[in-house]
Scaffold this motif. Structure first.
Motif, PDB file in Angstrom:
ATOM      1  N   LEU A  85       0.829  -1.207   0.000  1.00  8.49           N
ATOM      2  CA  LEU A  85       0.000   0.000   0.000  1.00  8.49           C
ATOM      3  C   LEU A  85       0.862   1.255   0.000  1.00  8.49           C
ATOM      4  N   ARG A  86       1.954   1.255   0.756  1.00  5.25           N
ATOM      5  CA  ARG A  86       2.848   2.414   0.748  1.00  5.25           C
ATOM      6  C   ARG A  86       3.444   2.637  -0.643  1.00  5.25           C
ATOM      7  N   ALA A 107       2.768   5.890  -3.038  1.00  7.55           N
ATOM      8  CA  ALA A 107       3.890   6.654  -3.574  1.00  7.55           C
ATOM      9  C   ALA A 107       3.784   6.770  -5.090  1.00  7.55           C
ATOM     10  N   GLN A 108       3.358   5.689  -5.733  1.00  3.19           N
ATOM     11  CA  GLN A 108       3.204   5.708  -7.188  1.00  3.19           C
ATOM     12  C   GLN A 108       2.092   6.670  -7.597  1.00  3.19           C
ATOM     13  N   TRP A 109       0.973   6.638  -6.885  1.00  5.20           N
ATOM     14  CA  TRP A 109      -0.154   7.516  -7.225  1.00  5.20           C
ATOM     15  C   TRP A 109       0.182   8.980  -6.971  1.00  5.20           C
ATOM     16  N   PRO A 141       7.595  -1.269  -6.873  1.00  7.12           N
ATOM     17  CA  PRO A 141       6.591  -1.038  -7.916  1.00  7.12           C
ATOM     18  C   PRO A 141       5.828  -2.297  -8.307  1.00  7.12           C
ATOM     19  N   ALA A 142       6.482  -3.451  -8.281  1.00  9.25           N
ATOM     20  CA  ALA A 142       5.791  -4.686  -8.647  1.00  9.25           C
ATOM     21  C   ALA A 142       4.688  -5.014  -7.643  1.00  9.25           C
ATOM     22  N   ALA A 143       4.982  -4.827  -6.348  1.00 10.69           N
ATOM     23  CA  ALA A 143       3.959  -5.069  -5.317  1.00 10.69           C
ATOM     24  C   ALA A 143       2.804  -4.097  -5.459  1.00 10.69           C
ATOM     25  N   ARG A 157       0.594  -5.333  -8.279  1.00  8.96           N
ATOM     26  CA  ARG A 157      -0.190  -6.503  -7.863  1.00  8.96           C
ATOM     27  C   ARG A 157      -1.361  -6.084  -6.989  1.00  8.96           C
ATOM     28  N   LEU A 158      -1.116  -5.162  -6.058  1.00  8.48           N
ATOM     29  CA  LEU A 158      -2.188  -4.703  -5.174  1.00  8.48           C
ATOM     30  C   LEU A 158      -3.280  -4.002  -5.966  1.00  8.48           C
ATOM     31  N   GLN A 159      -2.910  -3.174  -6.919  1.00 14.42           N
ATOM     32  CA  GLN A 159      -3.927  -2.476  -7.705  1.00 14.42           C
ATOM     33  C   GLN A 159      -4.768  -3.452  -8.517  1.00 14.42           C
ATOM     34  N   ARG A 160      -4.137  -4.473  -9.093  1.00 12.90           N
ATOM     35  CA  ARG A 160      -4.899  -5.472  -9.853  1.00 12.90           C
ATOM     36  C   ARG A 160      -5.847  -6.242  -8.938  1.00 12.90           C
ATOM     37  N   ALA A 161      -5.363  -6.643  -7.758  1.00 11.94           N
ATOM     38  CA  ALA A 161      -6.209  -7.401  -6.824  1.00 11.94           C
ATOM     39  C   ALA A 161      -7.382  -6.555  -6.338  1.00 11.94           C
TER      40      ALA A 161
END
Length: 875
Positions: free
Chosen positions: A352-353, A357-359, A368-370, A373-377
């Motif tokens: 989530l952190r 940070a990306q948003w 970034p990979a995590a 994955r979180l956004q897709r889930a």
């Protein structure tokens, strides 16, 4: 028919004396008539009075261990059997169910009415309709089923001719007529069983005013020949102090404001407990003030029982459910998603952190990979709600329940007090509890979300009681007749005490009086009688504030009434005293100006912004460049001037790059104005800017575009042409080694004679730009850019103002190469000092501090006034 006897109990005495009198008079009355006490029923107005009444009756020797049955109307009705079946489509008394049923009736009432005259939408008028129907229903249930026909006939007669006239009055008349028609279809409740119940005798206690339902039961019993006794514990409203034993301690406190009043209320409660006066009642007149007082008491470790609660929509569990629904409506990357993800059980903290940070567009995204994955889930989880289209309420509730169960949220809500009440209120713990009313016309997700929010707002959260609590928070009407040793009444002012609450707007006082429903005047009288009952409490504290948000606050008219009657009765005066405060000694702990060292921690490369921070305030440089702290960008805000500047930079970059490439390739000519508009559209798409939000800036751009093209034409006539834009550059001056310089140059133009000019676009004030270059050595940005291009052809520099009324305007920097040399020399000296351990002082002076994001870090506002100021070292 028998006679209903009334006995007025003595007004003097404390609460235990009152209950002893209740038991004694009841025992004597039953004995005189030869009635068995065990076959009689004592009706009390609310459940909190059951315990003291039963204790008093158990101690009465004439009952010989067989006291009367002691109940409230609701507890007795529940014991007599299940509630009767409510007629289909009739108002049930359940706010959520009835609001669903009322929507179609509100539409029916508006048929043929000019919609522009309506005071709100159909949903808001359905709320008014339900409020009126519930008030009418309450009045009807206070009459035996056999007498309700007369009640509805009177109501229909009062509504005859509804719909005449025009405007809001016509709509309100129609809604009232619809409410009467709806209720007249048949109302029933469990309390209807009381009218057919035949004990040996009815005894009713009247305290804090008459109870309409109890009065209705007594009237029906009298008609059926059942003996009845009414015991009146209230004083005469005209002489409330006649025979009353004044409290051992009565005082009035005046606080400065709401915060001071909450502190004084908490202090009064704690003082009472410390003096051994328990239990204590904290009367809830102002819910927000009482919540603040409760927080102070909890901080002091005082356990409580809160009988008033607060809106269910304000709980954390409600926020969690609504966040899920709002996230399903929103696109990824906004505040709605972030609010929901913080409570989603499947969202790991690290992922989530990274996603946040990306948003927020941060340069450093840890994983970034995590994040991906979180956004897709999250998107897959929300899809059944986001892609559901239009559905009935039952279908939406089923989908919401399925989503909450899919990730374990339902179990977490069930384990939380507020969450369990939410599941029960929405019937998510058993969707079969909904009847046909849940089969609504199809609605969209936004409408369903609004319904859930309104439903949770209409319900109240009752927090569980703390173990061993000796403090009870309760409304004034429920504070009377209970064996409290002390009473604390905050908000005893003209806004909260002595003014009857507004009832259903459709049922005016004139109609209420005609139908025998409680009016505002009767409600006010009930409040005065309840306040007078507090005279039985040994210790009474009344508090109010002096002002609230700048507005003056006066005494409650009911308190003034008590004071006047007390003076007439010769009672001691209650002077208004300043609210006391608990005092403690705090030793001064001045905050020194920070002076951290960055030796060995300096960044490898410095930008113009970081160097400017070092020149303005070394501590700001420490926060930005050394600690690498940055403010979190807001995810969802209206477009600001900064967004317009970023967009305009990209527009000009695309325009010039495409234009130069086309000319170099010999492509067919395209008019510059057309190409500039194309670049504007491409920039909007690339930055994903909302066209509606960009509209004010686009209007400015329409005026700027032709002016810019005219300026460009004149500039090219002088021999200048665009060479590069948005150029990332770096340099390693020997004097700064091992530190490098880096930066992004907005634009470089070239001339036929080999000269070059770097241009920095600005959307700020032209006056500010001219002030910056008036002293060339004070301008950092262009000097750094010139240092990045050192060793090339002769160089000029300047700012190009894009947002002035006469834009574009050039603001030239005189002899920028000399300024760059001076800056590099000064920076080299400063870096040498910092590498040697020189402190980075917080200057804390001038305009720099006014908008500095590190102000809370350096604690400037807490420095002692005598703290010595540190001077900037870098010229």
């Amino acid at each position: 028919m028998t006679t209903l006897q009334t006995i007025r109990l003595p007004a003097g005495g404390d609460v235990p004396t009152l209950w002893s009198a209740v038991a004694a008079h009841m025992a004597a009355w039953l004995h005189e008539r030869g009635l068995a006490a065990r076959d009689a029923v004592l009706l009390l107005p609310f459940a909190a009075l059951l315990a003291p009444a039963r204790m008093a009756c158990a101690a009465e020797p004439r009952f010989a261990g067989w006291p009367p049955r002691i109940e409230t109307p609701l507890t007795l009705a529940a014991a007599l059997g299940p509630a009767p079946q409510t007629p289909p489509q009739a108002p049930s008394g359940d706010v959520l169910v009835d609001r669903l049923l009322a929507v179609e009736r509100a539409r029916r009432a508006l048929d043929g009415v000019d919609a522009s005259a309506a005071p709100g939408d159909v949903q808001s008028m359905a709320v008014q309709l339900v409020d009126a129907a519930h008030r009418l229903r309450h009045g009807a249930l206070a009459r035996s089923p056999a007498r309700r026909g007369d009640f509805w006939d009177a109501a229909r007669a009062r509504c005859a001719g509804a719909g005449a006239g025009a405007g809001p009055a016509q709509i309100e008349a129609r809604l009232l007529a619809e409410a009467v028609s709806w209720c007249a279809e048949g109302v029933s409740a469990a309390s209807d069983r009381l009218y057919a119940h035949r004990p040996a005798a009815w005894v009713a206690l009247e305290i804090g005013g008459a109870d309409a339902l109890i009065d209705g039961v007594l009237a029906a019993a009298q008609a059926a020949g059942v003996p009845g006794l009414r015991l009146v514990a209230d004083t005469d409203a005209a002489t409330p102090f006649a025979g009353v034993a004044r409290p051992a301690l009565a005082r009035r406190w005046l606080a400065d404001d709401a915060e001071d009043e909450a502190g004084a209320a908490a202090l009064a409660v704690i003082e009472a407990l410390d003096a051994g006066r328990a239990p204590v009642v904290l009367v809830a007149l102002d819910r927000s003030l009482v919540r603040r007082t409760r927080a102070l008491l909890e901080r002091a470790g005082v356990p409580l029982i809160d009988e008033t609660g607060w809106q269910l929509s304000t709980t954390r569990a409600a926020a969690r459910v609504l966040a899920l629904l709002r996230a399903a409506q929103a696109a990824p990357g906004g505040d709605a998603w972030l609010d929901w993800l913080t409570s989603w059980p499947r969202a790991e903290a690290a992922a989530l952190r990274s996603l946040e940070a990306q948003w927020r567009g941060r340069r450093r995204v840890p994983e970034p990979a995590a994040a991906e994955r979180l956004q897709r889930a999250a998107g897959a989880y929300l899809a059944p709600l986001a892609d559901a289209g239009r559905r009935s309420l039952r279908s939406w509730l089923h989908r919401l329940s399925e989503r909450l169960r899919a990730d374990g949220s339902a179990d977490e809500l069930a384990a939380d007090a507020a969450g369990a009440q939410i599941l029960a209120a929405l019937r998510l713990d058993g969707l079969g509890a909904w009847g046909a009313e849940a089969d609504t016309p199809p609605m969209e997700l936004a409408q369903f979300t609004a319904w859930v929010a309104a439903a949770l707002e209409a319900c109240r959260f009752a927090p569980p009681a703390d173990a061993g609590a000796a403090v009870v928070v309760t409304p004034l009407a429920r504070a009377i007749g209970r064996p409290f040793a002390a009473a604390v009444v905050p908000a005893a002012d003209h806004s909260h005490l002595g003014r009857a609450a507004a009832g259903a707007t459709l049922v005016a006082d004139a109609l209420a009086a005609q139908l025998g429903i409680e009016t505002r005047a009767e409600q006010h009288l009930r409040q005065r009688l309840a306040l007078a009952q507090l005279m039985r409490v040994p210790s009474l504290t009344l508090l109010r504030r002096r002002q609230d948000e700048g507005e003056g606050v006066d005494d409650s008219p009911d308190v003034e009434w008590l004071l006047l009657e007390a003076a007439r009765a010769g009672a001691p005066a209650w002077p208004l005293e300043p609210a006391p405060r608990r005092q403690c000694t705090l030793h001064a702990q001045p905050v020194p100006r920070p002076a951290p060292s960055a030796a060995g921690a300096l960044p490898a490369a410095l930008s113009a912004t970081q160097i400017e921070a070092l020149r303005e305030c070394p501590y700001r440089f420490h926060a930005r460049a050394v600690l690498r702290l940055e403010e979190a960008a807001e995810l969802e805000l209206a477009l600001a001037k900064r967004d317009y500047g970023s967009w305009l930079h990209l527009v000009l970059q695309r325009f010039h790059a495409v234009r130069a490439a086309a000319r170099a390739a010999g492509a067919p000519a395209v008019a510059d104005d057309v190409r500039l508009q194309q670049a504007a559209g491409e920039a909007s798409a690339a930055l994903q800017l909302d066209e509606a939000g960009l509209l004010p800036f686009r209007a400015s751009f329409e005026a700027f575009a032709p002016a810019y093209l005219r300026w460009l034409e004149r500039r090219e006539a002088l021999g200048w042409h665009w060479q590069a834009g948005e150029l990332d550059a770096s340099a390693a001056p020997a004097a700064l080694a091992p530190t490098r310089l880096r930066g992004r140059i907005d634009r470089i133009d070239g001339a036929a004679d080999g000269r070059r000019q770097l241009i920095d676009y600005k959307t700020g004030s032209v006056v500010g730009l001219r002030r910056k270059v008036r002293e060339p050595f004070e301008d950092t940005q262009l000097a750094v850019y010139a240092a990045l291009l050192a060793g090339t052809a002769p160089l000029e520099a300047g700012y190009l103002a894009l947002d002035d009324r006469e834009a574009p305007l050039e603001v030239a920097h005189a002899d920028v190469q000399r300024s760059a040399e001076a800056l590099v020399a000064g920076l080299a000296s400063e870096l040498e000092r910092l590498r040697a351990g020189a402190p980075l002082h917080a200057l804390g002076e001038g305009e720099v501090c006014a908008h500095c994001e590190a102000r809370g870090l350096c604690r400037r506002d807490h420095w002692p006034a005598s703290a010595p100021a540190a001077d900037a070292q870098l010229a």
